[in-house]
Design an enzyme around this catalytic site. Structure first.
Site, PDB file in Angstrom:
ATOM      1  N   LYS A 215       0.832  -1.204   0.000  1.00 53.46           N
ATOM      2  CA  LYS A 215       0.000   0.000   0.000  1.00 53.46           C
ATOM      3  C   LYS A 215       0.878   1.271   0.000  1.00 53.46           C
ATOM      4  CE  LYS A 215      -4.164  -1.860   0.140  1.00 53.46           C
ATOM      5  NZ  LYS A 215      -4.076  -3.321   0.085  1.00 53.46           N
TER       6      LYS A 215
HETATM    7  C1  LIG Z   1      -5.337  -4.191   0.701  1.00 53.54           C
HETATM    8  C2  LIG Z   1      -6.808  -4.200   0.703  1.00 53.54           C
HETATM    9  C3  LIG Z   1      -7.571  -4.658   1.800  1.00 53.54           C
HETATM   10  C4  LIG Z   1      -7.083  -5.332   3.033  1.00 53.54           C
HETATM   11  O1  LIG Z   1      -5.860  -5.209   3.386  1.00 53.54           O
HETATM   12  P1  LIG Z   1      -4.970  -6.184   4.277  1.00 53.54           P
HETATM   13  O2  LIG Z   1      -4.255  -5.212   5.142  1.00 53.54           O
HETATM   14  O3  LIG Z   1      -4.084  -6.886   3.311  1.00 53.54           O
HETATM   15  O4  LIG Z   1      -5.848  -7.097   5.055  1.00 53.54           O
HETATM   16  C5  LIG Z   1      -8.952  -4.540   1.739  1.00 53.54           C
HETATM   17  N1  LIG Z   1      -9.560  -4.027   0.674  1.00 53.54           N
HETATM   18  C6  LIG Z   1      -8.869  -3.591  -0.389  1.00 53.54           C
HETATM   19  C7  LIG Z   1      -9.615  -3.025  -1.539  1.00 53.54           C
HETATM   20  C8  LIG Z   1      -7.471  -3.676  -0.435  1.00 53.54           C
HETATM   21  O5  LIG Z   1      -6.819  -3.248  -1.515  1.00 53.54           O
END
Ligand SMILES: *Cc1c(COP(=O)(O)O)cnc(C)c1O
EC number: 2.6.1.102
Length: 383
Positions: A215
């Site tokens: 992210k």
């Molecule tokens: C990355 C992501 C998540 C959840 O993230 P994690 O930290 O990996 O559990 C949820 N929704 C979307 C759209 C994402 O891109």
């Protein structure tokens, strides 16, 4: 066209090595803060960095309370529980999303309902939501929205700000309000993205962020619930084993979760958050270079919607056809420049294949055409 693109991406990153889609950058105080937790021995479930990370994030997003948790999926799980989602409920979302959105709905023993996305935001379409509700739901005299077919409760709506581009929040807020549906934003991809000056994830009752390694900023693994004071206190309680505060006694007043973010991860988060605006500037500069590169080609670069500041977490293009997309993916990946198609639609996955859905032709159209481009921060603003 692909040769020119590969050359262009290599110029941005100034390397002949493999170029990933998204790699984290640790050029701030990450090492100092992490070492600090080790030296203090407070690496785990108690420590000052968790409190600081939460208050810094609440200030940055201008929400009432931010609660740090182990990952974005856990954040969404708790957000849905606090939105009142109960076993057997229906939760409306987009079929064009990462699977975590639907998994969190399933953890509540609720079921997703899929509506379409808009082509200009890539996110949940207020028009599609309204159309599905008009055909399939009504608000009962008790003020609860129910499906006409079987009276199941339509409790919440979860839009997702795809690749950091905000959905049409003004319209979505008003549709949800009119139909008595609680808005919960999956803002996992949109930290630093603002809609009409307000941070994404703060328009509904609750919003959630992710700090996974891919992210815009990372805590290794982590997530955050953005909400108001009252729900924030409930979120803190539920994510920390529902223990009543006491200097030494153990008393837990409901079934809680061990979803707390360790102090070690929060330390990394504090250092990353200090650099977030720098990251976003670099990403926006890279995005404008991509936009220039794709101008006057047969491929359409995805720009931020009007009235928004997008974080441009992952740059994306829309190809003319599935054939062009496949050729694009092969040419770039063969040359060590990583590109990726968008997710398979949720209704194609075995566990969500039987969920109810409206017309999702925009999602299908985008599924066949969207490609993500290398978007790491490291080079965007280099002269
Ligand atoms: C990355 C992501 C998540 C959840 O993230 P994690 O930290 O990996 O559990 C949820 N929704 C979307 C759209 C994402 O891109």
């Amino acid at each position: 066209m692909f040769e020119a693109l590969i050359r262009f991406v290599r110029e941005q990153y100034r390397t002949n090595d493999f170029i990933p889609l998204h790699a984290p950058v640790f050029k701030g105080r990450e090492r100092d803060y992490v070492v600090d937790t080790i030296e203090s021995t407070f690496v785990s479930s108690v420590g000052a960095y968790v409190d600081r990370f939460e208050s810094d994030m609440a200030a940055y997003t201008a929400c009432g309370k931010a609660v740090a948790v182990v990952n974005g999926t856990a954040a969404l799980h708790i957000a849905l529980l606090l939105a009142g989602v109960k076993p057997g409920d229906l939760v409306i979302t987009q079929s064009l999303t990462f699977v975590a959105t639907c998994n969190a709905i399933s953890y509540c023993n609720a079921e997703p309902v899929f509506v379409d996305v808009d082509r200009h935001t890539l996110g949940l379409s207020p028009k599609s939501l309204e159309a599905w509700l008009t055909d399939n739901a009504h608000v009962d005299p008790d003020g609860v929205c129910r499906a006409k077919a079987d009276k199941r409760v339509l409790r919440a709506c979860v839009p997702m700000h795809t690749f950091g581009h905000p959905v049409e929040l003004d319209l979505l807020v008003s549709v949800c309000k009119r139909w008595s549906i609680t808005l919960v934003e999956d803002a996992a991809e949109s930290l630093g993205s603002f809609y009409k000056g307000r941070h994404t994830g703060t328009f509904g009752a609750l919003g959630t962020l992710s700090f996974n390694g891919n992210k815009i900023m990372t805590t290794g693994g982590g997530g955050m619930i953005l909400t108001d004071q009252a729900l924030g206190q409930r979120a803190k309680h539920l994510t920390t084993t529902a223990k009543r505060p006491h200097p030494f006694e153990f008393f837990h007043d409901e079934v809680g979760f061990n979803y707390r973010l360790p102090n070690l991860n929060a330390a990394l988060g504090c250092a990353q958050l200090e650099q977030l605006e720098t990251f976003i500037l670099a990403k926006r500069e890279l995005a404008s270079r991509y936009a220039g590169h794709f101008a006057n080609t047969s491929v359409q670069f995805v720009c931020e919607p009007a009235g928004c500041r997008s974080n441009y977490w992952l740059n994306a293009v829309i190809c003319e056809s599935r054939e062009q997309r496949d050729a694009f993916l092969k040419a770039t990946n063969d040359k060590g420049v990583m590109t990726r198609p968008i997710w398979a639609l949720m209704n194609r996955l075995p566990m969500y294949a039987d969920c109810r859905r409206g017309d999702i032709s925009n999602a299908e159209w985008l599924e066949a055409r969207v490609i993500n481009l290398p978007s790491s921060v490291n080079s965007g603003v280099a002269p």
